[in-house]
Design a protein around this motif. Structure first.
Motif, short mmCIF file in Angstrom:
data_model
loop_
_atom_site.label_atom_id
_atom_site.label_comp_id
_atom_site.label_asym_id
_atom_site.label_seq_id
_atom_site.Cartn_x
_atom_site.Cartn_y
_atom_site.Cartn_z
N GLU A 39 76.99 83.85 0.64
CA GLU A 39 76.11 84.11 -0.51
C GLU A 39 76.68 83.50 -1.79
N ARG A 40 77.99 83.62 -1.99
CA ARG A 40 78.62 83.02 -3.18
C ARG A 40 78.50 81.50 -3.16
N ARG A 41 78.69 80.89 -2.00
CA ARG A 41 78.57 79.43 -1.92
C ARG A 41 77.14 78.97 -2.17
N LEU A 42 76.17 79.71 -1.64
CA LEU A 42 74.77 79.38 -1.91
C LEU A 42 74.43 79.56 -3.39
N ARG A 43 74.98 80.60 -4.01
CA ARG A 43 74.74 80.83 -5.44
C ARG A 43 75.37 79.72 -6.27
N GLN A 44 76.56 79.26 -5.91
CA GLN A 44 77.21 78.17 -6.65
C GLN A 44 76.37 76.89 -6.54
N ALA A 45 75.84 76.61 -5.36
CA ALA A 45 74.99 75.43 -5.20
C ALA A 45 73.72 75.57 -6.03
N LEU A 46 73.15 76.76 -6.08
CA LEU A 46 71.96 77.00 -6.89
C LEU A 46 72.27 76.80 -8.37
N PHE A 47 73.39 77.32 -8.83
CA PHE A 47 73.76 77.15 -10.24
C PHE A 47 73.97 75.67 -10.56
#
Length: 144
Positions: A39-47
């Motif tokens: 989830e953190r990696r997906l959030r970083q990619a989204l940001f």
């Protein structure tokens, strides 16, 4: 009856995939850490996607967008980029020289739940390069 149960099971699987895709990959309670990492990696990619779109908007308009919907309207991001992988909506707080991208209703203290970017020391976004006063229109830099 068998076809109905199979269709129901397939429908439930699709619903879970749409609602919580990471829960399918790591369903067990002891796999919470792996779900959190993903989830953190997906959030970083989204940001990063939203950051690129915000910088592009800045180059086109000489200001940061006041809402993320402006980025969607210009087709710089998709509507699904308005929420993070856990379903929490994103928000942007834009100023003249910086913006803050964060999660609404999220843990503001989390190290990956907030992104602060500014035009200072940025070659493309620096105010001295955007001489809007003389031309009257925001410049558009095309980089090859």
């Amino acid at each position: 009856v068998g076809y109905g149960l199979a269709a129901l099971a397939a429908g439930l699987l699709v619903a879970v995939l749409v609602a919580k895709p990471l829960a399918i990959l790591w369903p067990a309670p002891w796999q919470q850490e792996q779900r959190g990492i993903a989830e953190r990696r997906l959030r970083q990619a989204l940001f990063q996607r939203v950051d690129r779109a915000t910088r592009t908007y800045y180059l086109m308009e000489a200001s940061f967008p006041r809402t993320l919907v402006e980025l969607v309207d210009r087709r710089l991001i998709s509507p699904r980029d308005l929420t993070d992988p856990s379903g929490r909506p994103l928000r942007i707080e834009a100023g003249d020289e910086r913006y803050v991208l964060s999660l609404q209703g999220g843990d503001e203290a989390a190290f990956d739940a907030r992104l602060v970017e500014a035009t200072a020391d940025d070659f493309f976004l620096a105010a001295e390069r955007l001489d809007v006063e003389t031309t009257g229109e925001p410049p558009l830099y095309l980089i090859d």
